[in-house]
Each structure stands twice: as structure tokens, then as C-alpha cells.
Motif scaffolding. Structure first.
Motif, PDB file in Angstrom:
ATOM      1  N   THR A 255      -2.420  -1.317  17.348  1.00 57.27           N
ATOM      2  CA  THR A 255      -3.434  -0.581  16.598  1.00 57.27           C
ATOM      3  C   THR A 255      -2.898   0.242  15.431  1.00 57.27           C
ATOM      4  OG1 THR A 255      -3.251   1.349  18.063  1.00 57.27           O
ATOM      5  CG2 THR A 255      -4.803  -0.383  18.705  1.00 57.27           C
ATOM      6  N   GLY A 256      -1.573   0.286  15.263  1.00 56.54           N
ATOM      7  CA  GLY A 256      -1.008   1.120  14.215  1.00 56.54           C
ATOM      8  C   GLY A 256      -1.509   0.749  12.826  1.00 56.54           C
ATOM      9  N   GLU A 257      -1.631   1.746  11.962  1.00 54.70           N
ATOM     10  CA  GLU A 257      -2.078   1.526  10.589  1.00 54.70           C
ATOM     11  C   GLU A 257      -1.066   2.104   9.611  1.00 54.70           C
ATOM     12  OE1 GLU A 257      -5.922   3.205  10.123  1.00 54.70           O
ATOM     13  OE2 GLU A 257      -6.896   1.822  11.530  1.00 54.70           O
ATOM     14  N   LEU A 258      -1.073   1.578   8.394  1.00 56.32           N
ATOM     15  CA  LEU A 258      -0.179   2.053   7.347  1.00 56.32           C
ATOM     16  C   LEU A 258      -0.750   3.260   6.605  1.00 56.32           C
ATOM     17  CD1 LEU A 258       0.970  -1.366   5.811  1.00 56.32           C
ATOM     18  CD2 LEU A 258       2.216   0.093   7.421  1.00 56.32           C
ATOM     19  N   GLU A 259      -2.049   3.416   6.652  1.00 53.78           N
ATOM     20  CA  GLU A 259      -2.714   4.489   5.909  1.00 53.78           C
ATOM     21  C   GLU A 259      -2.116   5.850   6.266  1.00 53.78           C
ATOM     22  OE1 GLU A 259      -4.972   6.045   3.088  1.00 53.78           O
ATOM     23  OE2 GLU A 259      -5.229   3.919   3.615  1.00 53.78           O
ATOM     24  N   GLY A 260      -1.602   6.540   5.253  1.00 50.08           N
ATOM     25  CA  GLY A 260      -1.069   7.880   5.431  1.00 50.08           C
ATOM     26  C   GLY A 260       0.346   7.951   5.969  1.00 50.08           C
ATOM     27  N   LEU A 261       0.947   6.809   6.281  1.00 47.81           N
ATOM     28  CA  LEU A 261       2.323   6.795   6.790  1.00 47.81           C
ATOM     29  C   LEU A 261       3.291   7.148   5.664  1.00 47.81           C
ATOM     30  CD1 LEU A 261       3.980   6.016   9.412  1.00 47.81           C
ATOM     31  CD2 LEU A 261       4.319   3.783   8.297  1.00 47.81           C
ATOM     32  N   ARG A 262       4.136   8.128   5.900  1.00 44.70           N
ATOM     33  CA  ARG A 262       5.131   8.525   4.897  1.00 44.70           C
ATOM     34  C   ARG A 262       6.409   7.732   5.134  1.00 44.70           C
ATOM     35  NH1 ARG A 262       6.138  14.596   5.677  1.00 44.70           N
ATOM     36  NH2 ARG A 262       6.116  13.870   7.861  1.00 44.70           N
ATOM     37  N   VAL A 263       6.758   6.900   4.180  1.00 45.98           N
ATOM     38  CA  VAL A 263       7.882   5.972   4.319  1.00 45.98           C
ATOM     39  C   VAL A 263       8.993   6.376   3.355  1.00 45.98           C
ATOM     40  CG1 VAL A 263       8.632   3.573   4.092  1.00 45.98           C
ATOM     41  CG2 VAL A 263       6.356   4.097   5.022  1.00 45.98           C
ATOM     42  N   GLY A 264      10.182   6.573   3.892  1.00 45.88           N
ATOM     43  CA  GLY A 264      11.327   6.932   3.064  1.00 45.88           C
ATOM     44  C   GLY A 264      12.233   5.744   2.822  1.00 45.88           C
ATOM     45  N   ALA A 287       5.860  -3.048  -1.653  1.00 46.93           N
ATOM     46  CA  ALA A 287       4.562  -3.152  -2.329  1.00 46.93           C
ATOM     47  C   ALA A 287       3.439  -3.359  -1.314  1.00 46.93           C
ATOM     48  CB  ALA A 287       4.590  -4.300  -3.334  1.00 46.93           C
ATOM     49  N   VAL A 288       3.707  -4.125  -0.262  1.00 47.38           N
ATOM     50  CA  VAL A 288       2.712  -4.331   0.798  1.00 47.38           C
ATOM     51  C   VAL A 288       2.450  -3.017   1.531  1.00 47.38           C
ATOM     52  CG1 VAL A 288       2.293  -5.488   3.005  1.00 47.38           C
ATOM     53  CG2 VAL A 288       3.224  -6.785   1.078  1.00 47.38           C
ATOM     54  N   LEU A 289       3.511  -2.270   1.810  1.00 49.39           N
ATOM     55  CA  LEU A 289       3.352  -0.965   2.452  1.00 49.39           C
ATOM     56  C   LEU A 289       2.466  -0.044   1.615  1.00 49.39           C
ATOM     57  CD1 LEU A 289       7.003  -0.289   3.693  1.00 49.39           C
ATOM     58  CD2 LEU A 289       4.966  -0.253   5.144  1.00 49.39           C
ATOM     59  N   GLU A 290       2.757  -0.004   0.330  1.00 50.61           N
ATOM     60  CA  GLU A 290       2.005   0.884  -0.559  1.00 50.61           C
ATOM     61  C   GLU A 290       0.551   0.441  -0.667  1.00 50.61           C
ATOM     62  OE1 GLU A 290       3.182   3.454  -4.447  1.00 50.61           O
ATOM     63  OE2 GLU A 290       3.784   1.342  -4.437  1.00 50.61           O
ATOM     64  N   ALA A 291       0.346  -0.869  -0.756  1.00 49.61           N
ATOM     65  CA  ALA A 291      -1.024  -1.390  -0.847  1.00 49.61           C
ATOM     66  C   ALA A 291      -1.823  -1.083   0.415  1.00 49.61           C
ATOM     67  CB  ALA A 291      -0.994  -2.898  -1.088  1.00 49.61           C
ATOM     68  N   GLY A 292      -1.114  -0.954   1.545  1.00 49.67           N
ATOM     69  CA  GLY A 292      -1.788  -0.648   2.799  1.00 49.67           C
ATOM     70  C   GLY A 292      -2.058   0.828   3.008  1.00 49.67           C
ATOM     71  N   GLY A 293      -1.680   1.660   2.034  1.00 46.68           N
ATOM     72  CA  GLY A 293      -1.966   3.083   2.131  1.00 46.68           C
ATOM     73  C   GLY A 293      -0.788   3.952   2.503  1.00 46.68           C
ATOM     74  N   ALA A 294       0.399   3.360   2.663  1.00 43.22           N
ATOM     75  CA  ALA A 294       1.580   4.164   2.969  1.00 43.22           C
ATOM     76  C   ALA A 294       2.053   4.890   1.716  1.00 43.22           C
ATOM     77  CB  ALA A 294       2.697   3.275   3.513  1.00 43.22           C
ATOM     78  N   GLU A 295       2.668   6.041   1.925  1.00 40.86           N
ATOM     79  CA  GLU A 295       3.265   6.805   0.827  1.00 40.86           C
ATOM     80  C   GLU A 295       4.758   6.496   0.781  1.00 40.86           C
ATOM     81  OE1 GLU A 295       2.544  10.907   1.545  1.00 40.86           O
ATOM     82  OE2 GLU A 295       0.407  10.618   2.006  1.00 40.86           O
ATOM     83  N   ALA A 478       1.888  -2.532  12.126  1.00 43.51           N
ATOM     84  CA  ALA A 478       1.006  -2.494  10.958  1.00 43.51           C
ATOM     85  C   ALA A 478       1.589  -3.283   9.799  1.00 43.51           C
ATOM     86  CB  ALA A 478       0.769  -1.038  10.542  1.00 43.51           C
ATOM     87  N   LEU A 479       2.898  -3.129   9.562  1.00 44.76           N
ATOM     88  CA  LEU A 479       3.521  -3.871   8.462  1.00 44.76           C
ATOM     89  C   LEU A 479       3.523  -5.366   8.746  1.00 44.76           C
ATOM     90  CD1 LEU A 479       5.009  -4.061   5.808  1.00 44.76           C
ATOM     91  CD2 LEU A 479       7.140  -3.530   7.016  1.00 44.76           C
ATOM     92  N   GLU A 480       3.798  -5.743   9.979  1.00 50.35           N
ATOM     93  CA  GLU A 480       3.789  -7.164  10.346  1.00 50.35           C
ATOM     94  C   GLU A 480       2.423  -7.785  10.075  1.00 50.35           C
ATOM     95  OE1 GLU A 480       5.441  -9.389  14.206  1.00 50.35           O
ATOM     96  OE2 GLU A 480       3.607  -8.243  14.588  1.00 50.35           O
ATOM     97  N   ARG A 481       1.349  -7.090  10.452  1.00 48.34           N
ATOM     98  CA  ARG A 481       0.005  -7.632  10.206  1.00 48.34           C
ATOM     99  C   ARG A 481      -0.252  -7.782   8.716  1.00 48.34           C
ATOM    100  NH1 ARG A 481      -0.921  -4.573  14.780  1.00 48.34           N
ATOM    101  NH2 ARG A 481      -1.373  -2.658  13.608  1.00 48.34           N
ATOM    102  N   ALA A 482       0.177  -6.804   7.934  1.00 55.39           N
ATOM    103  CA  ALA A 482      -0.037  -6.876   6.487  1.00 55.39           C
ATOM    104  C   ALA A 482       0.748  -8.025   5.866  1.00 55.39           C
ATOM    105  CB  ALA A 482       0.357  -5.548   5.843  1.00 55.39           C
ATOM    106  N   LEU A 483       1.979  -8.206   6.322  1.00 53.74           N
ATOM    107  CA  LEU A 483       2.805  -9.275   5.759  1.00 53.74           C
ATOM    108  C   LEU A 483       2.299 -10.656   6.172  1.00 53.74           C
ATOM    109  CD1 LEU A 483       6.356  -7.729   6.328  1.00 53.74           C
ATOM    110  CD2 LEU A 483       5.319  -8.219   4.109  1.00 53.74           C
TER     111      LEU A 483
END
Length: 512
Positions: A255-264, A287-295, A478-483
Motif C-alpha cells: 500500500t505504500g505511496e510515493l506522495e510526500g516521501l522525502r528522498v535523498g 524522474a519516476v519518483l518525482e512524478a509520483g509525488g516524492a520530494e 511504491a517505486l516498483e509499481r510506478a516503474l
């Protein structure tokens, strides 16, 4: 290839629960796949068909009786051959333990048996888990199913190759400096190093006790989470075992989502020395992370530049101590000296000379030197001080972001034999994975695509704070689903098909 072997572990578990397939059928399908292709891949050192089928029959009987079952009951699994198995050979990829049949099970194996997972066999590895290519196995190299002329990573190349060639849906590996994650990266599979102490090490043949960690190898993040929850949790037999319950990983993966995830993005784990196709795949995943709402934020961890050097002092020192037990008198092989009296010193020299391979000898010598009088402070103690600074840099980074990301390995799978005579070049394969082991934090590698250079898999590494493995699975799932939504399916669906036992593969369009 059987459609059953193409199913993920989660899909196999669902089919078992629905009565659409039996554990015996699943186990037979995977054993048949191994019979067809493993002469080319050499993922296994030992295949236990009869024992696996007996376990499968027991799982089917328990299901028919209406017993309470674990989520993965009846799903077959492979186990790295440095994890001891009662009544089944465990060699750690070394002549020193050739033919040894342990009198007990590792805790993770006890938990697999209790959950009803048939163990298909024991997988190949670099001797005593020392290596990055599985070329240092005393029983011959494993080959990458994507290209049989290339390495499958190491030390756990056998587990990764078994999973990526559809000989097993899931496997157990061990990760001391990247030995689960780096093979996962170059074979297009998923590999997880849990938080240190989150999965029991009791019954794992020790390499470097402060670094070693058993973890899952799988084809999906969800499958890794299912296996992690099956074997994880506190073990009173392991003095380093955490008391934290292992829970919430499967839910996080689903159920994890990328929205709002802060990625370094770690500045020191990229740049010069990384293959252009690896960089391009990593940038595309960002780019996929960012498109999914990650920072996306860039973070710096200056000590990571010294982590490789510190690791290759700490690991050999601990390995030198752990492997001292293999002396020809207490454990393993015994070789009598060719000439002269069989004194303890001469038996030890003859045994260790015959039983250990070149890479093991190299690291024992290095470790013994680092611990010797006059050099301990200059080398081993200094390396431990670097380790402390690495831990502090992780802590500082996690104050700014939720997770860190980097390429898992600087290159795709290289040709077998290319680096075997250049230890320093081989050690550089672990440059991005080692910091997580030094700090004890959880990390995952999942496929980020195929390299533009050679059409081979590239892995992306996600690192989370200690004891936040659920966060790791949240981000990974979440990243796996997006990819995969962009790829139209699993990366392994695009792998070349093994043609049998000829040592050949049919190339994909990307590789052509």
C-alpha cells in the motif's frame, strides 16, 4: 517453461489457498526447471528433490486438514549454502566444508520449516561469502541468466540466479557488504538487507559478525516482504538479535505511496566511475519518483568516501578471527602434512593451505596483519572510527529525508574472468552497498531498468533508518509499481530465455 514457475511467490501462495495448485505441483515444476537449465546457470550446489517433495506433501496435508497456515506455506524456496541445514550438506562454497552435513538448522531454516516452505536446495556462493562475483566458489562459478558469459554478482550469486532464472520463486541470502543487493542489481531481482539484528544470524557460517545479515531474495518487493516476515523477529539464540517484532512489512509493500516521501540522493554514491547506462537508468528512476509525488533532495555524507577502505579492514579482521576455527582439528577438512611429523602447526598449515581458496587466504592475511601488535591502532581501530562517522552521517542525512537512494552497483554484470585477478577492481563493486552494513541500517535493491550500454539489468538502492524496515518496503513497493506500470510488467519478463544446457541464451530486443 512452466507457467507455475513464472508466478511470483505471492501469486503461488494465492493459488495454493484457492486450491488451484498443490505444493507438490509447484515444487515439481521448479525442480523440473532446475533439471532443464541449471547445468548452464549453476545456481545450486545441492538440490534435494526428495526432501523438498516430502515437505511439499506435508504442506498439502496440513492444508487439507484445515490447519492454521503461514502466508507462504507450500511455496518452495532456495537457501544460500552458508546457512546451515540439518541433514543437508552445507559447504559455504569451500573445500574446507565439502560434504559437511550439519546436525542442526539455522534459526531462519527452522522458521521456514515451521511455516511449511519446501527447501529446493542450497545455492552457490563465493567461498565463505568473500567476493562480488561468485567466481570464488570452490565448486565453480554461477552464471548470470541474462547473459551466461557474465557474473551474477556475489557473494550470493547463486540465490539471485536461482530466482532470476525461475528455478525458485524466493531465496535466502546473506549480506555482509552487499552480497544480497549487488547480485539482485545485476540479475534484475529484488534483494533486501534487513536492519542488523532484525533477522537471526544463528546458524549462518560467520564471515564478519558485526556486518553479516541474512535477508530475502525475490522477484518482487511484496515477495521479499512476505519472506522477511516469515524468517524475521527476535531469536534468543542470537545475542545480537533485536527484540522488535517484525510486522507491517507486507502491508507497507502493498500500500505504500510515493506522495510526500522525502528522498535523498547521496552525492558520494554517484558520479565518476559509474557506467553511463547505470547513471541513465538511475536518473530515469528519479524522474519516476518525482512524478509520483516524492520530494527529491541532494544530501552529502562525506564519510562514505572512506567506507570502502574501512570495510576492507574490518571485514578481514573479523574473518581472520572467525575462520581460525578451521584448523584441521576442530572443524571441517583435515590434511596431513606430506612430509615430517603431524604436529598441530603442520596439520593446520597443510589443512588451511588445501582447504582455503586464494581470496579467503588474501583476506585472512590482511585481517591478521590489521589486528597484529603495532598495527591494530593504525588500521583496525582507525577503521572502526570511520565506521562511527559513517553512522553519524546516516543519522544527519535522515534528519533531512525519509530514505536515501543510489545506484546499487557502479556497473552492470561484467564478463566472467574480467576482474578475477584484480582484487581492488572487484572490491569497488561494493562501493555503494557497504555503508549500510557499516551502519546496520536496512537497504534494498530493486530493478530500475536496463542499461542503454548493454541491455543488462540495473539496480536502484533504497536505504532507510535503522529499525524502519517497513518504511523501506513502503518506498520500494511504491517505486516498483510506478516503474513496472511504465514497463508493462516485471523486468524479468524481458529477460532472454535460457535455451537449455548448451550455455546459450536468446537475446532480447534491448540486447540486440
Amino acid at each position: 517453461m512452466s507457467d507455475l514457475t513464472r508466478m511470483s511467490a505471492a501469486e503461488q501462495a494465492a493459488a495454493l489457498a484457492a486450491g488451484e495448485v498443490s505444493s507438490v505441483e509447484l515444487t515439481e515444476a521448479h525442480l523440473g526447471r532446475t533439471a532443464a537449465v541449471d547445468a548452464s546457470v549453476h545456481a545450486y550446489l545441492d538440490v534435494s528433490a526428495e526432501k523438498a517433495l516430502a515437505s511439499a506433501r506435508d504442506a498439502d496435508a496440513r492444508r487439507a486438514a484445515g490447519d492454521d497456515l503461514a502466508p507462504l506455506t507450500g511455496v518452495p524456496i532456495a537457501v544460500k549454502d552458508n546457512i546451515v541445514t540439518h541433514g543437508q550438506v552445507t559447504t559455504a562454497g569451500s573445500k574446507m566444508l565439502e560434504g559437511w552435513v550439519p546436525p542442526y538448522d539455522a534459526t531462519v531454516v527452522t522458521r521456514l520449516r515451521a511455516a511449511g516452505l519446501p527447501i529446493l536446495g542450497k545455492t552457490n556462493l563465493d567461498e565463505f561469502a568473500m567476493g562480488s562475483s561468485t567466481e570464488h566458489s570452490a565448486f565453480g562459478p554461477t552464471r548470470n541468466p541474462w547473459d551466461l558469459t557474465r557474473i551474477p554478482g556475489g557473494s550470493g550469486g547463486g540465490s539471485a540466479a536461482a530466482v532470476s532464472s525461475f528455478q525458485a520463486p524466493i531465496a535466502l541470502g546473506s549480506d555482509t557488504g552487499g552480497s544480497i543487493r549487488q547480485p539482485a542489481a545485476v540479475t534484475g531481482s529484488v534483494g533486501v538487507k534487513p536492519t542488523y539484528g532484525g533477522v537471526s544470524r544463528y546458524g549462518a557460517v560467520a564471515l564478519a559478525s558485526s556486518l553479516d545479515q541474512i535477508g530475502p531474495v525475490a522477484r518482487t518487493v511484496l515477495d521479499a516482504a512476505l519472506l522477511h516476515e516469515t524468517v524475521g523477529g527476535h531469536d534468543p539464540l542470537d545475542a545480537t538479535s533485536l527484540t522488535d517484532p517484525v510486522a507491517g512489512l507486507v502491508e507497507a509493500a502493498r500500500t505504500g505511496e510515493l506522495e510526500g516521501l522525502r528522498v535523498g540522493v547521496v552525492r558520494e554514491l554517484g558520479g565518476e566511475g559509474y557506467q553511463s547506462g547505470v547513471k541513465a537508468s538511475f536518473d530515469a528512476a528519479l524522474a519516476v519518483l518525482e512524478a509520483g509525488g516524492a520530494e527529491i533532495h541532494e544530501v552529502s555524507a562525506p564519510s562514505f568516501e572512506h567506507a570502502l577502505a574501512a570495510y576492507y579492514l574490518i571485514l578481514p579482521a573479523e574473518a581472520s578471527s572467525n575462520l581460525a576455527r578451521f584448523d584441521g582439528m576442530r572443524f571441517g577438512l583435515r590434511v596431513e602434512p606430506a612430509e615430517g611429523p603431524a604436529t598441530a602447526e603442520r596439520v593446520m598449515a597443510a589443512t588451511r593451505g588445501a582447504g582455503f581458496g586464494d581470496e579467503v587466504k588474501r583476506r585472512i592475511i590482511l585481517g591478521t596483519h590489521a589486528l597484529s601488535a603495532g598495527f591494530h591502532d593504525a588500521y583496525y581501530r582507525a577503521a572502526q572510527q570511520v565506521r562511527t562517522v559513517v553512522q553519524r552521517d546516516f543519522a544527519a542525512a535522515f534528519e533531512q529525508v525519509d530514505v536515501l537512494v543510489s545506484p546499487t552497483a557502479p556497473t552492470t554484470a561484467f564478463p566472467i574472468g574480467e576482474k578475477i585477478d584484480d582484487p581492488l577492481a572487484m572490491y569497488l563493486n561494493d562501493i555503494a552497498t557497504i555503508p549500510a552494513n557499516l551502519a546496520g541500517v536496512p537497504a534494498m535493491s530493486l530493478p530500475s531498468g536496463l542499461s542503454d550500454d548493454d541491455g543488462l539489468p540495473v539496480g536502484l538502492q533504497i536505504i532507510a533508518p535503522a529499525r524502519q524496515d517497513a518504511l523501506l518496503y513502503r518506498a520500494g513497493g511504491a517505486l516498483e509499481r510506478a516503474l513496472t506500470s511504465g514497463w508493462g510488467g516485471s523486468l524479468l519478463d524481458r529477460a532472454p530465455e535460457l535455451t537449455g544446457t548448451t550455455g546459450e541464451t536468446e537475446p532480447t530486443e534491448a540486447q540486440r
